[in-house]
Design an enzyme around this catalytic site. Structure first.
Site, PDB file in Angstrom:
ATOM      1  N   PRO A 199       1.060  -0.863  -0.232  1.00  0.00           N
ATOM      2  CA  PRO A 199       0.186  -0.391  -0.179  1.00  0.00           C
ATOM      3  C   PRO A 199       1.053   1.281  -0.016  1.00  0.00           C
ATOM      4  CG  PRO A 199      -0.289  -1.787   2.544  1.00  0.00           C
ATOM      5  CD  PRO A 199       0.833  -2.199   1.068  1.00  0.00           C
ATOM      6  N   ARG A 215      -5.416  -8.918 -21.479  1.00  0.00           N
ATOM      7  CA  ARG A 215      -6.121  -9.107 -22.191  1.00  0.00           C
ATOM      8  C   ARG A 215      -5.784  -7.515 -22.882  1.00  0.00           C
ATOM      9  NH1 ARG A 215      -8.387  -4.272 -20.649  1.00  0.00           N
ATOM     10  NH2 ARG A 215     -10.283  -5.175 -21.579  1.00  0.00           N
ATOM     11  N   GLU A 241       3.282  -8.238   7.997  1.00  0.00           N
ATOM     12  CA  GLU A 241       2.663  -7.091   8.567  1.00  0.00           C
ATOM     13  C   GLU A 241       3.619  -6.115   7.106  1.00  0.00           C
ATOM     14  OE1 GLU A 241       0.590  -5.158  10.239  1.00  0.00           O
ATOM     15  OE2 GLU A 241      -0.141  -7.288  10.585  1.00  0.00           O
ATOM     16  N   ASP A 279     -11.677   0.476 -23.787  1.00  0.00           N
ATOM     17  CA  ASP A 279     -12.162   0.937 -22.416  1.00  0.00           C
ATOM     18  C   ASP A 279     -11.672   2.337 -21.410  1.00  0.00           C
ATOM     19  OD1 ASP A 279     -12.512  -1.746 -22.463  1.00  0.00           O
ATOM     20  OD2 ASP A 279     -10.267  -1.905 -22.462  1.00  0.00           O
TER      21      ASP A 279
HETATM   22  C1  4F9 Z   1      -0.584  -4.262  -2.073  1.00  0.00           C
HETATM   23  C2  4F9 Z   1      -2.715  -2.862  -0.956  1.00  0.00           C
HETATM   24  C3  4F9 Z   1      -0.886  -3.567  -2.975  1.00  0.00           C
HETATM   25  C4  4F9 Z   1      -2.917  -2.627  -2.081  1.00  0.00           C
HETATM   26  C5  4F9 Z   1      -0.092  -6.255   0.284  1.00  0.00           C
HETATM   27  C6  4F9 Z   1      -1.371  -5.932   2.234  1.00  0.00           C
HETATM   28  C7  4F9 Z   1      -1.252  -3.760  -0.215  1.00  0.00           C
HETATM   29  C8  4F9 Z   1      -1.667  -4.538   0.774  1.00  0.00           C
HETATM   30  N1  4F9 Z   1      -2.231  -2.270  -3.258  1.00  0.00           N
HETATM   31  N2  4F9 Z   1      -1.622  -5.312   1.813  1.00  0.00           N
HETATM   32  N3  4F9 Z   1      -0.393  -5.959   1.857  1.00  0.00           N
END
Ligand code: 4F9
Length: 253
Positions: free
Chosen positions: A94, A159, A121, A174
């Site tokens: 994230p 795709r 984590e 798209d």
């Molecule tokens: C990875 C969330 C990419 C959103 C990886 C926990 C993640 C994520 N985008 N959340 N590990």
């Protein structure tokens, strides 16, 4: 050929991609190759440990650098043995850069990547510093691991490969390919309960239909994603007619 090496404690997540739908055609036509690597197979202790408690305390577990490093070494060796070029290592997190259609298009033109799907984590920062080229994110939310973002990315790439979609045009029409959101779509029946199909779509007038679709895209993008319009303005991707329509909608850049 696009080769993906996926590092995951749950390789079973990736099987359906090879066996269903659009992505399956990318594998069947040998345009895409996917190999999963389980870091547990690269542990050296009897318990096959892949994580440990964080230094400094706090909740959760952190993935160990060493099994991941050995996994990455094995992938690099396998690529070399197959005479395939080295590829960048991407970590789903994230805290990473947001995945967008441009990134997907660039990836589809490349030799592939190694996708590191973390659990717990996170991953020992020293492994990231040494071996990860880019951290990428699916959006501002937290998942239990990188597997689902990896699946999303692999689907999005598959795709775009030649012949994988039934109709080559559909990828160009798209959302995001043009920089705008896609317009609404309708199919039979012509009247559904009390809802009709926009008259222009039944007119057979292809120029009028194209103009209507463009305006719908502009209208929807203005309402939901004005940030995309700002981006299109800065790259001068809007026509004079687009700008006239937008200003009639009350848009002032
Ligand atoms: C990875 C969330 C990419 C959103 C990886 C926990 C993640 C994520 N985008 N959340 N590990």
């Amino acid at each position: 050929m696009l080769r993906f090496d996926v590092i995951s404690l749950f390789p079973a997540y990736f099987e359906p991609l090879k066996h269903h739908g659009v992505s399956r055609r990318a594998f069947d036509s040998a345009q895409m190759q996917l190999q999963c690597w389980n870091p547990r197979d690269f542990t050296t202790d009897a318990h096959r440990t892949i994580d440990d408690r964080p230094y400094g305390g706090g909740p959760g577990m952190v993935m160990l650098a060493e099994p991941l490093e050995r996994t990455l070494d094995a992938i690099a060796a396998a690529r070399q043995q197959a005479a395939q070029p080295a590829a960048p290592v991407w970590l789903f997190s994230p805290t990473g850069r947001r995945i967008d259609q441009k990134l997907v298009e660039d990836l589809a033109q490349s030799d592939g990547a190694t996708l590191l799907c973390a659990r717990y984590e996170g991953v020992d920062q020293r492994l990231i510093d040494r071996r990860v080229d880019t951290e990428i994110s699916l959006g501002d939310f937290v998942l239990s691991g990188g597997e689902i973002p990896a699946l999303a990315l692999l689907d999005a790439v598959s795709r775009l490969l030649p012949g994988v979609l039934g109709c080559a045009q559909s990828a160009q029409q798209d959302s995001f390919s043009s920089g705008l959101l896609d317009c609404p779509h309708y199919t039979r029946p012509e009247v559904l309960n009390d809802q009709t199909v926009p008259e222009v779509l039944l007119s057979g007038d292809h120029a009028r239909i194209a103009q209507w679709r463009r305006e719908q895209s502009l209208r929807l993008t203005l309402r939901r994603r004005p940030d995309l319009l700002v981006q299109m303005l800065s790259t001068q991707s809007l026509s004079k007619r687009d700008l006239q329509f937008l200003s009639a909608m009350g848009y002032t850049p």
